[in-house]
Write an enzyme that holds these catalytic residues in place. Structure first.
Site, PDB file in Angstrom:
ATOM      1  N   PRO A  87      43.469  67.699  53.213  1.00  0.00           N
ATOM      2  CA  PRO A  87      42.186  67.370  53.850  1.00  0.00           C
ATOM      3  C   PRO A  87      41.150  68.418  53.445  1.00  0.00           C
ATOM      4  O   PRO A  87      41.451  69.612  53.380  1.00  0.00           O
ATOM      5  CB  PRO A  87      42.498  67.457  55.346  1.00  0.00           C
ATOM      6  CG  PRO A  87      43.963  67.217  55.429  1.00  0.00           C
ATOM      7  CD  PRO A  87      44.555  67.796  54.182  1.00  0.00           C
ATOM      8  N   CYS A  88      39.949  67.962  53.166  1.00  0.00           N
ATOM      9  CA  CYS A  88      39.047  68.819  52.408  1.00  0.00           C
ATOM     10  C   CYS A  88      37.694  69.034  53.054  1.00  0.00           C
ATOM     11  O   CYS A  88      36.778  69.530  52.427  1.00  0.00           O
ATOM     12  CB  CYS A  88      38.854  68.184  51.031  1.00  0.00           C
ATOM     13  SG  CYS A  88      38.594  66.398  51.138  1.00  0.00           S
ATOM     14  N   GLN A  89      37.558  68.692  54.330  1.00  0.00           N
ATOM     15  CA  GLN A  89      36.230  68.786  54.945  1.00  0.00           C
ATOM     16  C   GLN A  89      35.647  70.190  54.860  1.00  0.00           C
ATOM     17  O   GLN A  89      34.441  70.363  54.701  1.00  0.00           O
ATOM     18  CB  GLN A  89      36.293  68.357  56.432  1.00  0.00           C
ATOM     19  CG  GLN A  89      36.474  66.875  56.636  1.00  0.00           C
ATOM     20  CD  GLN A  89      37.920  66.446  56.552  1.00  0.00           C
ATOM     21  OE1 GLN A  89      38.790  67.196  56.141  1.00  0.00           O
ATOM     22  NE2 GLN A  89      38.197  65.203  56.924  1.00  0.00           N
ATOM     23  N   TRP A  91      35.793  72.372  52.513  1.00  0.00           N
ATOM     24  CA  TRP A  91      35.234  72.697  51.197  1.00  0.00           C
ATOM     25  C   TRP A  91      34.220  71.663  50.726  1.00  0.00           C
ATOM     26  O   TRP A  91      33.720  71.752  49.621  1.00  0.00           O
ATOM     27  CB  TRP A  91      36.370  72.844  50.172  1.00  0.00           C
ATOM     28  CG  TRP A  91      37.332  73.889  50.609  1.00  0.00           C
ATOM     29  CD1 TRP A  91      38.620  73.700  51.026  1.00  0.00           C
ATOM     30  CD2 TRP A  91      37.094  75.302  50.728  1.00  0.00           C
ATOM     31  NE1 TRP A  91      39.192  74.893  51.389  1.00  0.00           N
ATOM     32  CE2 TRP A  91      38.275  75.890  51.209  1.00  0.00           C
ATOM     33  CE3 TRP A  91      35.991  76.117  50.462  1.00  0.00           C
ATOM     34  CZ2 TRP A  91      38.401  77.258  51.440  1.00  0.00           C
ATOM     35  CZ3 TRP A  91      36.112  77.481  50.699  1.00  0.00           C
ATOM     36  CH2 TRP A  91      37.298  78.041  51.178  1.00  0.00           C
ATOM     37  N   ASN A 127      41.032  66.824  45.275  1.00  0.00           N
ATOM     38  CA  ASN A 127      40.232  67.331  46.386  1.00  0.00           C
ATOM     39  C   ASN A 127      38.747  67.046  46.141  1.00  0.00           C
ATOM     40  O   ASN A 127      38.385  66.448  45.128  1.00  0.00           O
ATOM     41  CB  ASN A 127      40.469  68.841  46.543  1.00  0.00           C
ATOM     42  CG  ASN A 127      40.439  69.284  47.994  1.00  0.00           C
ATOM     43  OD1 ASN A 127      39.473  69.056  48.698  1.00  0.00           O
ATOM     44  ND2 ASN A 127      41.518  69.921  48.455  1.00  0.00           N
TER      45      ASN A 127
END
Length: 364
Positions: A87-89, A91, A127
């Site tokens: 999960p990349c919120q 960055w 990502n």
């Protein structure tokens, strides 16, 4: 658990509802397990990724030896592929509340732990582009250095998924690391024109005309969110095929107060998609007309759940099982588009086959 010899087997970390796994299976890879801490994804994942086991775990609490024993994995296995689409919120370059996503910022470092322990033949990381822009803080820079120092050829770049057969504009960071050959592998591009909204949606593609608020209780899930009177009026005025809120930007009653008279920014909000272009990025809020250019090109409604999944390139037979529309939309919006995952998988299987052939020739 029985593995086929001479076939790549994969473990998909942060697997969610299975977008990456789906594409890998399409590329001929044997996905043996998906790991995710969100139990609500389990049914969707195991229903569609046949034969794979969903392991519900927080990666920071997961032991390498547990996975080794549970899945009968071997260390230094040339046939093994480890995938990490964390999960990349945190960055993301989109301005979101980073406090909520702070606990996700070290997930790449946790994934690296498993890569170091197992030393697989191939590694994939997917990502947001922001992870590359902040590669020192995210641990990416150090990870790439470790991979290269340990004999992996590493490709790490940002790719536009519409170049790979996905009917959607979406930029993603992709790392493919390969220990078997010296070749830097890139997702296999698709030749020809980009696939557009018209190519996959509309009545000619099996999507019946429906009204806002339509509920589809079948597995096809052509269900659409309801709209209030004001939003219906706005959509009615929005020109078909790419129209925007500019149609009523100077109407004090219809224009949202924060956008009244504003002809410069956020033009996609309350907009319709274009028939003959790939769709905008499908987010977790794609079923909401007010959250982007998610209006149907000509019907007065937002996208249905199945339309969003189709623009993400999920097969129409993919079954989504969840406790709410928002839960299913989140699975779809957060997914790696399967067709893009397949392009990554094809690069790996082609490389693996060449390596196998070379090995056999040397043994003769």
């Amino acid at each position: 658990m029985h593995f086929q010899e001479n076939k790549i087997k994969a473990v998909d970390f942060f697997c969610s509802g299975g977008g990456m796994s789906c594409g890998m299976v399409q590329a001929g890879i044997d996905v043996v397990a998906g790991v995710d801490f969100d139990l609500s994804c389990k049914q969707t994942y195991e229903t569609n990724i046949v034969g794979a086991e969903f392991i519900c775990a927080d990666i920071s609490q997961l032991e390498e030896t547990y996975l080794e024993n549970k899945l009968q994995l071997k260390r230094n296995d040339d046939n093994l592929l480890l995938i990490g689409c964390s999960p990349c919120q945190f960055w993301s370059i989109i301005k979101t509340d980073k406090k909520k996503s702070k606990k996700s910022k070290d997930l790449l470092k946790e994934f690296r732990r498993f890569v170091e322990y197992f030393n697989p033949g191939h590694v994939v990381v997917e990502n947001v582009p922001g992870v590359l822009q902040k590669q020192k803080e995210s641990g990416l820079e150090e990870f790439i250095l470790w991979l290269r120092n340990n004999g992996f050829a590493v490709h790490a770049d940002i790719h536009e998924v519409s170049n790979y057969g996905v009917p959607q504009h979406r930029k993603r960071f992709t790392l493919i690391a390969n220990r078997l050959t010296t070749k830097e592998l890139q997702p296999v591009q698709r030749n020809g024109k980009k696939i557009t909204v018209r190519d996959v949606l509309g009545e000619q593609n099996g999507f019946a005309q429906v009204s806002q608020g339509h509920k589809d209780k079948s597995e096809f899930m052509h269900s659409v969110a309801g709209l209030n009177e004001l939003n219906l009026e706005r959509l009615n005025l929005t020109p078909h095929n790419g129209g925007t809120r500019m149609a009523y930007v100077h109407d004090e009653r219809l224009a949202p107060s924060c956008h009244y008279g504003n002809t410069e920014s956020f033009k996609d909000i309350y907009g319709r998609m274009f028939w003959d272009k790939p769709s905008p990025t499908i987010t977790t809020k794609f079923f909401s007309f007010s959250n982007g250019r998610f209006g149907h090109p000509e019907e007065n409604r937002a996208l249905s759940i199945r339309e969003g999944a189709t623009l993400q390139s999920f097969p129409k037979t993919y079954k989504f099982i969840g406790n709410s529309t928002a839960n299913i939309a989140r699975m779809i919006g957060n997914a790696v588009p399967p067709t893009y995952a397949r392009a990554i998988g094809k690069a790996i299987t082609q490389n693996y086959d060449k390596w196998q052939n070379l090995k056999q020739e040397q043994e003769l």
